[in-house]
Design a protein around this motif. Structure first.
Motif, mmCIF file in Angstrom:
data_model
loop_
_atom_site.group_PDB
_atom_site.id
_atom_site.type_symbol
_atom_site.label_atom_id
_atom_site.label_comp_id
_atom_site.label_asym_id
_atom_site.label_seq_id
_atom_site.Cartn_x
_atom_site.Cartn_y
_atom_site.Cartn_z
ATOM 1 N N VAL B 291 0.831 -1.201 0.000
ATOM 2 C CA VAL B 291 0.000 0.000 0.000
ATOM 3 C C VAL B 291 0.869 1.256 0.000
ATOM 4 O O VAL B 291 0.538 2.265 -0.614
ATOM 5 N N SER B 292 2.032 1.163 0.662
ATOM 6 C CA SER B 292 2.842 2.370 0.831
ATOM 7 C C SER B 292 3.682 2.716 -0.399
ATOM 8 O O SER B 292 4.176 3.822 -0.509
ATOM 9 N N ILE B 299 5.194 -2.839 -6.070
ATOM 10 C CA ILE B 299 3.940 -3.227 -5.412
ATOM 11 C C ILE B 299 3.676 -4.707 -5.655
ATOM 12 O O ILE B 299 3.353 -5.463 -4.729
ATOM 13 N N LEU B 300 3.875 -5.132 -6.918
ATOM 14 C CA LEU B 300 3.627 -6.542 -7.231
ATOM 15 C C LEU B 300 4.587 -7.440 -6.465
ATOM 16 O O LEU B 300 4.201 -8.479 -5.924
ATOM 17 N N ALA B 301 5.869 -7.038 -6.404
ATOM 18 C CA ALA B 301 6.863 -7.858 -5.716
ATOM 19 C C ALA B 301 6.517 -8.000 -4.239
ATOM 20 O O ALA B 301 6.597 -9.090 -3.668
ATOM 21 N N LEU B 419 -7.167 -5.179 -2.457
ATOM 22 C CA LEU B 419 -8.041 -4.535 -3.429
ATOM 23 C C LEU B 419 -7.664 -3.064 -3.560
ATOM 24 O O LEU B 419 -7.552 -2.524 -4.661
ATOM 25 N N PHE B 420 -7.406 -2.446 -2.412
ATOM 26 C CA PHE B 420 -7.059 -1.025 -2.415
ATOM 27 C C PHE B 420 -5.797 -0.765 -3.238
ATOM 28 O O PHE B 420 -5.759 0.131 -4.075
ATOM 29 N N SER B 421 -4.747 -1.609 -3.022
ATOM 30 C CA SER B 421 -3.500 -1.326 -3.733
ATOM 31 C C SER B 421 -3.641 -1.614 -5.225
ATOM 32 O O SER B 421 -3.032 -0.951 -6.053
ATOM 33 N N MET B 422 -4.465 -2.613 -5.576
ATOM 34 C CA MET B 422 -4.682 -2.885 -6.993
ATOM 35 C C MET B 422 -5.442 -1.733 -7.658
ATOM 36 O O MET B 422 -5.124 -1.314 -8.766
ATOM 37 N N VAL B 423 -6.453 -1.230 -6.941
ATOM 38 C CA VAL B 423 -7.216 -0.107 -7.476
ATOM 39 C C VAL B 423 -6.316 1.115 -7.618
ATOM 40 O O VAL B 423 -6.424 1.887 -8.575
ATOM 41 N N LYS B 424 -5.382 1.259 -6.682
ATOM 42 C CA LYS B 424 -4.449 2.382 -6.762
ATOM 43 C C LYS B 424 -3.650 2.311 -8.064
ATOM 44 O O LYS B 424 -3.535 3.306 -8.783
ATOM 45 N N ILE B 425 -3.110 1.101 -8.355
ATOM 46 C CA ILE B 425 -2.371 0.951 -9.605
ATOM 47 C C ILE B 425 -3.267 1.306 -10.788
ATOM 48 O O ILE B 425 -2.892 2.063 -11.680
ATOM 49 N N PHE B 426 -4.488 0.766 -10.759
ATOM 50 C CA PHE B 426 -5.383 0.962 -11.894
ATOM 51 C C PHE B 426 -5.696 2.446 -12.096
ATOM 52 O O PHE B 426 -5.675 2.952 -13.213
#
Lengths: 141, 494
Positions: B291-292, B299-301, B419-426
């Motif tokens: 998240v950070s 992020i993926l790693a 979900l939050f971090s994936m949405v952030k990427i998106f």
């Protein structure tokens, strides 16, 4: 001033020959006694390395014009192939077969399928040792 | 017929060796390696089928009987893992064809790729502790080469840390093996499982069990042994990062699950609690790290770490449902995480960066990339009907049945943060006004780069749709793991 390496060259010619023959003895002594592909290979590499050190890399490269990385590949192939050979006869991978023969001069000797396996290991060890040392040495020049 | 479990180890080894001989001919190398990796997938799927039909298969190498010789054992869990590894390897290989720098290909990329597979498949299939160590070394040495290939300064620095920590882990591994041997007098898994019940001093065994947990935890990136992972996976090209991220940590997880279901079953109150605590920490700290960060690849790693937590959580709960869920989430994770990595690589190719703040609006210029990434991302976060949902569902159900409410709570919170971090990427990458000019967008096509990931997305989708028949297979695998006597009998043939 040009250094004279006469002593080194003369002794190297004799000593490397002795080491080489002893390494081949060790290679064949293997399996039931101390020795085998790994130790024989290391000792052969030591003999060749002595040549590289006392003469110089370019000169020996003319004498031994092999590409060591292909030797590694061939050694591995021989070793794997020996294991596969037993699968042809329905035995598990890497099964060893052996038979004793009486040969003139040598007397009774045991022929084992572990020998080609050891030969593979021998080639890999010689090539890996020399390749890594020469790569580092060539980096310097 | 049992010889089929040798093939996933032998084929990549032989092909890797042959490829050394053709180091100049890159076209031939590509052709052979593509064909080999595809054939591995078919062999391993057939292997799963055979093992499901006939039960556990064993091969005694060199015709030496089980507790004395080297044996390979294929049970359902191992063969499922081999199948997944082959699928991941195919996808990464075809991605590497398109993205890898020709210099890297010339320097033995493909041979080491296959040696890595040899090590990974060998670790899954081996039936004794020492060969597990040997195959770990095969795998690690190849991964050292792959991770450092390309010689950028960043890569050299980070892979040095990776090498040191791995060698440190291997040292511990040998010590743990020596201790185990001195206590039980054997290293064969089945023989160990049999003898562990007869050992009177279980205190020593618990220490050894924890030692192995540390060893495998380093490989599997469990918190607090995870710190090497994010940076060392950030350096190498995406195809390599995806491969290592998909395979290496899972081998660590596999080894933990194998040893803790088969061998170290003597003091489960203690060991399983430790595993549950580690699982919770790993999940939570991993996702907080993700998240950070503001870098696509990082992020993926870091997400790999948090997902490892889920897998270990399944083991810690230790019921049929939870173990099946753990295998399912390993499968889901290997597939989906690889797909995400590949789309991250495609994005990097288009924008030239992995920094989230420097890109935006890709959905307008590259809609296919955007939507494919979106499917993979929501699958990772666990939205039905994709595979991530059923993975978490099984784990949560198993946890609730066993009364482990706290870890279930943690896992749900972590799911939300994922979900939050994936949405952030998106949002950063695909929404907003395009960062590329129309000319650049036209120039930088991704068309073929998307192909290797598409089968993975389809598999994730199918795993979700076909969750019920899949779970029948996984329950069978979990039963095999929870009842060590099946494994012991098929190896020692008593």
């Amino acid at each position: 001033m040009k250094t004279n390496y006469l002593m080194l060259h003369t002794i190297t010619r004799i000593v490397s020959f002795i080491i080489l023959s002893f390494s081949i003895f060790l290679f064949f002594a293997g399996h039931n006694n101390p020795g085998g592909g790994f130790i024989g290979g290391l000792m052969t590499a030591a003999a060749l390395l002595l040549l590289y050190v006392s003469f110089d890399i370019k000169k020996i490269k003319k004498v031994i014009p092999f590409d060591y990385s292909t030797i590694i590949a061939w050694g591995l192939l021989i070793a794997i192939g020996t294991g596969l050979y037993s699968m042809l006869f329905g035995y598990p991978y890497l099964t060893q077969f052996f038979e004793y023969y009486t040969v003139p001069i040598f007397g009774e000797i045991g022929l084992k399928t572990a020998l080609p396996f050891d030969l593979g290991i021998y080639l890999v060890v010689v090539a890996v040792a020399l390749l890594s040392i020469l790569t580092i040495a060539e980096d310097d020049t | 017929m049992n010889d089929i479990i040798l093939l996933p180890v032998l084929i990549p080894f032989i092909v890797g060796v042959i490829l050394i001989l053709f180091k100049k001919n890159i076209q031939l190398q590509r052709f052979v390696s593509g064909l080999t990796s595809l054939s591995l997938v078919f062999v391993s799927i057939y292997m799963v089928y055979l093992i499901y039909q006939d039960g556990i298969m064993t091969v005694e190498l060199g015709n030496w009987q089980a507790p004395f010789g080297i044996i390979l054992v294929g049970d359902l869990f191992a063969s499922i893992m081999v199948t997944l590894a082959s699928i991941v390897a195919v996808a990464c290989l075809f991605f590497a064809f398109q993205t890898l720098h020709p210099d890297r290909e010339k320097y033995y990329f493909y041979p080491f790729y296959f040696f890595l597979l040899t090590g990974v498949n060998g670790s899954f299939l081996t039936g004794d502790m020492f060969n597990l160590f040997v195959f770990f070394e095969v795998m690690l040495l190849s991964s050292f080469v792959l991770i450092v290939m390309g010689r950028t300064k960043y890569q050299l620095r980070e892979s040095f840390k990776y090498v040191v920590i791995s060698i440190f882990g291997s040292m511990f591994f040998v010590i743990a093996i020596a201790l185990l041997y001195s206590v039980t007098g054997t290293l064969n898994f089945a023989h160990l499982a049999e003898r562990i019940g007869e050992v009177e001093q279980t205190g020593v065994l618990t220490v050894i069990a924890i030692l192995f947990l540390i060893v495998f935890g380093i490989k599997g990136a469990l918190v607090p042994l995870h710190f090497w992972l994010p940076n060392s996976y950030f350096g190498p090209p995406t195809a390599v990062a995806a491969l290592l991220g998909g395979l290496l940590t899972k081998v660590g997880v596999y080894s933990i699950m194998r040893t803790y279901t088969l061998i170290f079953t003597h003091n489960q109150d203690f060991t399983l609690n430790i595993i549950l605590i580690l699982a919770g920490l790993t999940m939570f700290i991993g996702v907080i790290g993700a998240v950070s960060k503001f870098d696509f690849k990082k992020i993926l790693a870091i997400h790999i770490i948090s997902q490892v937590g889920y897998m270990i959580m399944g083991l810690g709960i230790f019921t049929q449902m939870a173990i099946a869920g753990a295998i399912y989430i390993i499968a889901h994770n290997m597939i989906v995480k690889t797909a995400l990595f590949l789309y991250c690589g495609a994005t990097e190719k288009v924008t030239g960066t992995t920094d989230l703040k420097k890109m935006s609006g890709l959905l307008k210029t590259h809609p296919q990339l955007g939507w494919l990434f979106f499917i993979a991302a929501i699958s990772l976060a666990g939205i039905p009907p994709l595979s991530g949902f059923f993975a978490k569902f099984a784990l949560v159900l198993g946890g609730l049945d066993a009364g482990n409410y706290f870890i279930v709570f943690v896992s749900l919170v972590v799911g939300l943060l994922t979900l939050f971090s994936m949405v952030k990427i998106f949002m950063y990458v695909f929404w907003g006004s395009p960062s590329l000019t129309p000319e650049q967008a036209k120039e930088r096509k991704v068309g073929k780069l998307l192909l290797p990931g598409i089968p993975l997305i389809i598999i994730s989708f199918l795993m979700g749709i076909l969750a019920e028949p899949l779970f029948i297979l996984l329950f069978e695998a979990a039963d095999q793991m929870l009842d060590p006597s099946i494994y012991i009998n098929s190896v020692l043939k008593e």
